[in-house]
Enzyme design. Structure first.
Site, PDB file in Angstrom:
ATOM      1  N   HIS A 188      -6.244   8.609  -0.086  1.00 55.81           N
ATOM      2  CA  HIS A 188      -6.671   9.657   0.846  1.00 55.81           C
ATOM      3  C   HIS A 188      -6.757  10.973   0.095  1.00 55.81           C
ATOM      4  O   HIS A 188      -5.950  11.247  -0.785  1.00 55.81           O
ATOM      5  CB  HIS A 188      -5.657   9.799   1.995  1.00 55.81           C
ATOM      6  CG  HIS A 188      -6.214  10.513   3.176  1.00 55.81           C
ATOM      7  ND1 HIS A 188      -6.254  11.883   3.259  1.00 55.81           N
ATOM      8  CD2 HIS A 188      -6.788  10.046   4.297  1.00 55.81           C
ATOM      9  CE1 HIS A 188      -6.812  12.232   4.405  1.00 55.81           C
ATOM     10  NE2 HIS A 188      -7.153  11.131   5.055  1.00 55.81           N
TER      11      HIS A 188
ATOM     12  N   ASP B 198      -7.323   3.454   8.061  1.00 52.41           N
ATOM     13  CA  ASP B 198      -8.286   2.338   8.191  1.00 52.41           C
ATOM     14  C   ASP B 198      -7.739   1.005   7.737  1.00 52.41           C
ATOM     15  O   ASP B 198      -8.410  -0.018   7.901  1.00 52.41           O
ATOM     16  CB  ASP B 198      -9.543   2.674   7.373  1.00 52.41           C
ATOM     17  CG  ASP B 198     -10.277   3.863   7.968  1.00 52.41           C
ATOM     18  OD1 ASP B 198     -10.533   4.827   7.234  1.00 52.41           O
ATOM     19  OD2 ASP B 198     -10.545   3.838   9.185  1.00 52.41           O
TER      20      ASP B 198
HETATM   21  C1  SDX Z   1     -10.756   8.347   6.220  1.00 58.57           C
HETATM   22  O1  SDX Z   1     -10.560  13.177   5.178  1.00 58.57           O
HETATM   23  C2  SDX Z   1      -9.986  12.532   6.105  1.00 58.57           C
HETATM   24  O2  SDX Z   1      -9.078  13.009   6.739  1.00 58.57           O
HETATM   25  C3  SDX Z   1     -10.527  11.132   6.352  1.00 58.57           C
HETATM   26  C4  SDX Z   1      -9.825  10.331   7.431  1.00 58.57           C
HETATM   27  C5  SDX Z   1     -10.006  10.956   8.804  1.00 58.57           C
HETATM   28  O3  SDX Z   1      -9.156  10.687   9.675  1.00 58.57           O
HETATM   29  O4  SDX Z   1     -11.022  11.639   9.022  1.00 58.57           O
HETATM   30  O5  SDX Z   1      -8.441  10.226   7.131  1.00 58.57           O
HETATM   31  C6  SDX Z   1     -10.406   8.923   7.543  1.00 58.57           C
HETATM   32  O6  SDX Z   1     -11.858   8.508   5.779  1.00 58.57           O
HETATM   33  C7  SDX Z   1      -9.678   7.660   5.425  1.00 58.57           C
HETATM   34  C8  SDX Z   1     -10.168   7.190   4.030  1.00 58.57           C
HETATM   35  C9  SDX Z   1     -10.983   5.898   4.203  1.00 58.57           C
HETATM   36  N1  SDX Z   1     -11.588   5.511   2.924  1.00 58.57           N
HETATM   37  C10 SDX Z   1     -11.133   4.465   2.221  1.00 58.57           C
HETATM   38  O7  SDX Z   1     -10.130   3.819   2.516  1.00 58.57           O
HETATM   39  C11 SDX Z   1     -11.985   4.138   1.004  1.00 58.57           C
HETATM   40  C12 SDX Z   1     -11.062   3.844  -0.196  1.00 58.57           C
HETATM   41  N2  SDX Z   1     -10.435   5.105  -0.600  1.00 58.57           N
HETATM   42  C13 SDX Z   1     -11.099   5.889  -1.575  1.00 58.57           C
HETATM   43  O8  SDX Z   1     -12.425   5.723  -1.835  1.00 58.57           O
HETATM   44  C14 SDX Z   1     -10.500   7.261  -1.804  1.00 58.57           C
HETATM   45  O9  SDX Z   1      -9.147   7.113  -1.832  1.00 58.57           O
HETATM   46  C15 SDX Z   1     -10.878   8.371  -0.832  1.00 58.57           C
HETATM   47  C16 SDX Z   1     -12.338   8.491  -0.699  1.00 58.57           C
HETATM   48  C17 SDX Z   1     -10.265   8.116   0.499  1.00 58.57           C
HETATM   49  C18 SDX Z   1     -10.303   9.676  -1.398  1.00 58.57           C
HETATM   50  O10 SDX Z   1     -10.938   9.897  -2.592  1.00 58.57           O
HETATM   51  P1  SDX Z   1     -10.623  11.206  -3.497  1.00 58.57           P
HETATM   52  O11 SDX Z   1      -9.614  12.071  -2.846  1.00 58.57           O
HETATM   53  O12 SDX Z   1     -11.923  11.817  -3.876  1.00 58.57           O
HETATM   54  O13 SDX Z   1      -9.890  10.600  -4.721  1.00 58.57           O
HETATM   55  P2  SDX Z   1     -10.629  10.012  -5.998  1.00 58.57           P
HETATM   56  O14 SDX Z   1     -11.772   9.144  -5.609  1.00 58.57           O
HETATM   57  O15 SDX Z   1     -10.882  11.131  -6.937  1.00 58.57           O
HETATM   58  O16 SDX Z   1      -9.477   9.044  -6.591  1.00 58.57           O
HETATM   59  C19 SDX Z   1      -8.423   9.564  -7.387  1.00 58.57           C
HETATM   60  C20 SDX Z   1      -8.030   8.409  -8.285  1.00 58.57           C
HETATM   61  C21 SDX Z   1      -9.212   7.832  -9.058  1.00 58.57           C
HETATM   62  O17 SDX Z   1      -8.689   7.227 -10.219  1.00 58.57           O
HETATM   63  P3  SDX Z   1      -8.693   8.110 -11.643  1.00 58.57           P
HETATM   64  O18 SDX Z   1     -10.129   8.596 -11.810  1.00 58.57           O
HETATM   65  O19 SDX Z   1      -7.715   9.221 -11.412  1.00 58.57           O
HETATM   66  O20 SDX Z   1      -8.273   7.117 -12.694  1.00 58.57           O
HETATM   67  O21 SDX Z   1      -7.518   7.307  -7.487  1.00 58.57           O
HETATM   68  C22 SDX Z   1      -8.395   6.198  -7.630  1.00 58.57           C
HETATM   69  C23 SDX Z   1      -9.710   6.713  -8.177  1.00 58.57           C
HETATM   70  O22 SDX Z   1     -10.374   5.702  -8.917  1.00 58.57           O
HETATM   71  N3  SDX Z   1      -8.551   5.632  -6.270  1.00 58.57           N
HETATM   72  C24 SDX Z   1      -8.559   4.335  -5.991  1.00 58.57           C
HETATM   73  C25 SDX Z   1      -8.668   4.252  -4.602  1.00 58.57           C
HETATM   74  N4  SDX Z   1      -8.751   5.476  -4.078  1.00 58.57           N
HETATM   75  C26 SDX Z   1      -8.663   6.331  -5.128  1.00 58.57           C
HETATM   76  N5  SDX Z   1      -8.460   3.240  -6.790  1.00 58.57           N
HETATM   77  C27 SDX Z   1      -8.497   2.047  -6.151  1.00 58.57           C
HETATM   78  N6  SDX Z   1      -8.611   1.878  -4.791  1.00 58.57           N
HETATM   79  C28 SDX Z   1      -8.697   2.969  -4.001  1.00 58.57           C
HETATM   80  N7  SDX Z   1      -8.813   2.820  -2.676  1.00 58.57           N
END
Ligand code: SDX
Length: 430
Positions: free
Chosen positions: A308, A365
């Site tokens: 998140h 989710d």
């Molecule tokens: C919702 O904003 C809100 O409040 C949203 C929400 C709401 O109520 O409105 O809470 C609802 O959208 C919840 C999130 C649902 N999405 C997912 O579950 C999709 C999977 N999660 C990710 O794609 C990600 O965690 C996000 C999109 C939720 C957040 O992404 P960020 O903050 O931009 O973080 P990032 O992509 O920069 O990740 C940071 C690191 C990265 O690794 P490094 O580059 O540091 O090596 O964490 C890793 C990412 O690769 N990472 C994951 C991961 N999520 C982040 N690695 C594996 N699996 C994951 N799910």
């Protein structure tokens, strides 16, 4: 005495600028950078708005480190335990919990705005049978903007409130109609004798051929899910509603834009993606492979429902939904092997350094889809469910922004990386 400003200086130009500190009731302070380009000749650069506040708001507060979520100051845990979705919608919109008269009047107003114009069926019938329900929702909510010309002025308080009531009332009717179109059954008219969630389940699952009795366990579970999805400060879809609203656009069109933004798998579309991921993993013994793929930078596979932007601790909603999943499946007498896969995935991921270092926890989710599945809601409809709950938050933010008056249109700047000035070359010379 807390700092009232920070000064930024540029050694190259010798110029400096005082950046006022902006503080709220809770949370980190912010630097007001509105004058930084005029006074220092710089923009700020923050793709994805990781460290950028777009507005002031009194609606929802999140402490990502502590895993705290407050709706108008009330902890989500207390509201989940003691409130209901329509009361939450009133709270988010008006800022205070309703007294009995206010609650009765609000509920009555919503109940008596549940029907949609018959012309909307024409739009619905235009969709192919295999249209994704979120595509239908984008189209149908957008089409709703073509009605109610008498009450769409964002500067008119009465118009704002009647639009809010209409949307909260009609979104379930539209959503159920999308489902019925998907399964080839006739749309069911709303029954005003039923409560908000029971009415929705009746529109979803009743058929003209026989009587249908809503299971109160299902209605209660859905009400709690709507509460947990109702608002979440400046998430992507809410920020979209605010940005579209900042141009003075039709308020219903603003909500249609929010529906579109929610659809993405990085946002509300994640609940559908989680079920697909759990189904693809299949059994507990395949969980290790999924975690390994999620860590592999050469594989764009992510653990959907994990991570998140704000929460660097457990999403409090995920904790509530996780507990609720067991309760609902037990009450409905359902054994879903995907729940065991989800639990195994959570257990493995939470012990893995990759997830621990990046503070990746289950989010709202991760478990919700297992409950929707237990309520016989098809996976394509999961994000539609999210939109139904979030409509309350979208509306509350749109109302808050417009109630302030003098809304400034949102217009970010950019770092230009294209070609510098060059002259046109005639075709024969290329
Ligand atoms: C919702 O904003 C809100 O409040 C949203 C929400 C709401 O109520 O409105 O809470 C609802 O959208 C919840 C999130 C649902 N999405 C997912 O579950 C999709 C999977 N999660 C990710 O794609 C990600 O965690 C996000 C999109 C939720 C957040 O992404 P960020 O903050 O931009 O973080 P990032 O992509 O920069 O990740 C940071 C690191 C990265 O690794 P490094 O580059 O540091 O090596 O964490 C890793 C990412 O690769 N990472 C994951 C991961 N999520 C982040 N690695 C594996 N699996 C994951 N799910």
């Amino acid at each position: 005495m807390s700092t009232s400003k920070l000064t930024l200086s540029d050694p190259d130009s010798g110029r400096s600028v005082d950046l006022p500190v902006v503080r709220g009731t809770l949370g980190d302070p912010a630097l007001d950078v509105a004058k930084i380009n005029r006074d220092l000749g710089y923009f700020t650069f923050d793709p994805g708005f990781v460290s950028t506040c777009s507005t002031r708001s009194a609606i929802t507060y999140i402490d990502g480190d502590k895993g705290v979520l407050l709706y108008r100051g009330y902890p989500i845990e207390q509201l989940a335990e003691q409130s209901n979705f329509l009361e939450i919608a009133y709270l988010l919109i008006n800022g205070e919990l309703p007294n009995p008269t206010q609650y009765h009047d609000f509920t009555e107003q919503v109940t008596h705005h549940t029907m949609i114009h018959e012309s909307l069926k024409t739009f619905m019938n235009g969709f192919h049978y295999n249209a994704h329900p979120m595509a239908m929702m984008c189209g149908m909510v957008g089409s709703l903007a073509a009605f109610y010309h008498d009450s769409l002025d964002p500067d008119n308080p009465h118009h704002r409130m009647v639009t809010a009531i209409r949307l909260i009332a009609k979104m379930p009717t539209i959503a159920a109609a999308c489902y019925k179109h998907m399964v080839g059954q006739p749309a069911v008219y709303p029954k005003n004798s039923l409560g908000y969630c029971s009415r929705f389940l009746d529109m979803m699952f009743s058929v003209p051929a026989e009587d249908y009795e809503v299971d109160p366990v299902a209605a209660k579970a859905l009400d709690l899910l709507f509460i947990l999805h109702a608002d979440h400060e400046q998430n992507a879809s809410t920020s979209t509603v605010r940005l579209v609203g900042s141009s003075g656009a039709n308020p219903i069109a603003c909500i249609a834009a929010g529906v579109a933004a929610l659809w993405g798998p990085a946002h509300g579309g994640a609940n559908e993606a989680v079920l697909e991921m759990l189904t693809e993993i299949g059994t507990k013994d395949q969980v290790g492979k999924a975690v390994a793929r999620a860590k592999d930078k050469n594989d764009n596979f992510r653990l959907m429902g994990f991570g998140h932007r704000v929460y660097k601790n457990f999403d409090p909603r995920a904790k509530i939904i996780s507990k609720m999943t067991h309760e609902v499946l037990n009450k409905l007498g359902i054994h879903d092997p995907l729940l065991e896969v989800a639990m195994a995935l959570e257990e493995v991921a939470l012990k893995d350094d990759y997830f621990v270092e990046r503070k990746l926890y289950p989010n709202v989710d991760f478990y919700s889809g297992i409950i929707y599945k237990a309520l016989n809601i098809p996976v394509e409809m999961f994000t539609v469910m999210f939109a139904l709950g979030r409509t309350a938050g979208w509306i509350a933010h749109w109302l808050e922004q417009n109630a302030e008056g003098n809304v400034k249109i949102g217009r970010p700047r950019q770092i230009y990386t294209g070609s510098a000035h060059r002259d046109y070359v005639a075709m024969e010379s290329r």
